[in-house]
Design an enzyme around this catalytic site. Structure first.
Site: not given
Length: 361
Positions: A208-210
């Site tokens: 999860i990085h956006r």
């Protein structure tokens, strides 16, 4: 011999470019000069990275990072232009949708140098994404568009590209070649499975990085709530992106899953090869999951890789806790035919031939 300058700015672009570089070295029909803009500063991109990945070292490193979009793109444009004046290439090759991509394309086009865009035609149809702006503009000013999929071709047709003096080719997805090549040695290069004491197909790989997820605390909480729910049924392993880690710490959120430090490419391949399923908001990881015969729960509102969803290899769930868990359970009890050919074969050779043809016309 014709000369190309390849513009790269992020570690995934180097991995993809390594495929084409190997073909160039084998065929000996082109000379390649690699420029690293430094867009994604990555401490892992050391001497060891280039040696282990068998990637040619950049001839130029511009070290441009940690700036806003305008300043970053502007500085890249200026410095790439100076390099192109020095090198006088026949074409500039760019990958994907980063600021490095649009800067390299603009610099070349303004100097009447041919532009080759690899991963052309992809669309999220979300103009709030800087990447969408970069890829659309790069497509429009390119001379050769190397498309990975039928949907990419269809996007270009719908936008009227067939009426423009641009060569459009469906070559396939170059990342497929990279995954196949590096998978042969990833187990020798990484011991992450034994280090974490993981069991084959008994854990879920998550990333999860956006910013659309990390910068909205309600969305982030909903996603991690779903991951914790899944963790009760199968371990969830999440290499924690620095941005995500910072926000979790700020809000004193300690998710009850297995969070680990960011991993290198070989370790990520080992996690992909051995996991049960992928839950991610990454673009590239969706395809890498498919290449490793794993389903993907897409924690976004859209995807550029629509063929994965259309063929039920992946499902778009956004940040909805219930939908994330539901998609996980659906894929846990279903069997997908991963032998379906969606992304071509020998893609590096196909792209190389398209570039040679462009430069010989």
């Amino acid at each position: 011999m014709k000369k190309i300058v390849t513009i790269l700015g992020a570690r995934p672009q180097f991995v993809k470019a390594a495929v084409l570089s190997r073909v160039i070295q084998e065929k000996k029909q082109l000379e390649e000069v690699i420029v690293h803009t430094g867009q994604h500063f990555d401490a892992n991109m050391s001497e060891v990275f280039f040696n282990e990945m068998e990637i040619p070292k950049p001839a130029y490193n511009l070290d441009i990072n940690s700036l806003g979009h305008g300043a970053m793109t502007g500085q890249m444009l200026e410095k790439i232009e100076a390099i192109l004046k020095e090198e006088k290439p026949d074409a500039v090759v760019v990958y994907g949708d980063t600021n490095s991509t649009i800067a390299g394309s603009l610099a070349a086009k303004k100097m009447h140098i041919k532009v080759v865009h690899i991963e052309a035609g992809l669309r999220s149809f979300n103009m709030k994404m800087p990447e969408e702006v970069n890829r659309i503009l790069t497509d429009r000013i390119s001379d050769l568009l190397c498309c990975p999929t039928d949907s990419a071709l269809a996007n270009l047709k719908n936008e009227g590209f067939e009426n423009l003096p641009i060569l459009i080719e469906k070559n396939g997805d170059i990342m497929k070649d990279a995954v196949e090549y590096y998978s042969k040695t990833s187990k020798e290069k990484s011991s992450i499975i034994s280090d974490l004491n993981l069991v084959f197909e008994n854990f879920v790989l998550a990333t999860i990085h956006r910013q659309e997820n990390t910068d909205d605390i309600d969305k982030l909480k909903a996603i991690f709530k779903a991951l914790e729910e899944i963790h009760k049924e199968a371990q969830v392993v999440l290499p924690l992106h620095p941005r995500t880690k910072k926000i979790l710490e700020k809000h004193q959120i300690q998710p009850n899953i297995i969070c680990i430090d960011p991993v290198g490419y070989f370790s990520m391949l080992e996690l992909l090869k051995n996991c049960k399923m992928v839950v991610s908001d990454s673009g590239g990881l969706q395809k890498e999951a498919f290449f490793n015969k794993k389903n993907c729960v897409i924690v976004r509102e859209e995807t550029e890789w629509v063929e994965l969803v259309e063929n039920d290899f992946a499902e778009i769930v956004g940040s909805d806790t219930t939908k994330i868990v539901s998609a996980y359970r659906k894929f846990s009890t279903s069997i997908s035919d991963f032998n379906k050919q969606l992304y071509g074969n020998n893609v590096g050779e196909s792209i190389h031939q398209s570039i040679v043809s462009l430069l010989n016309t």
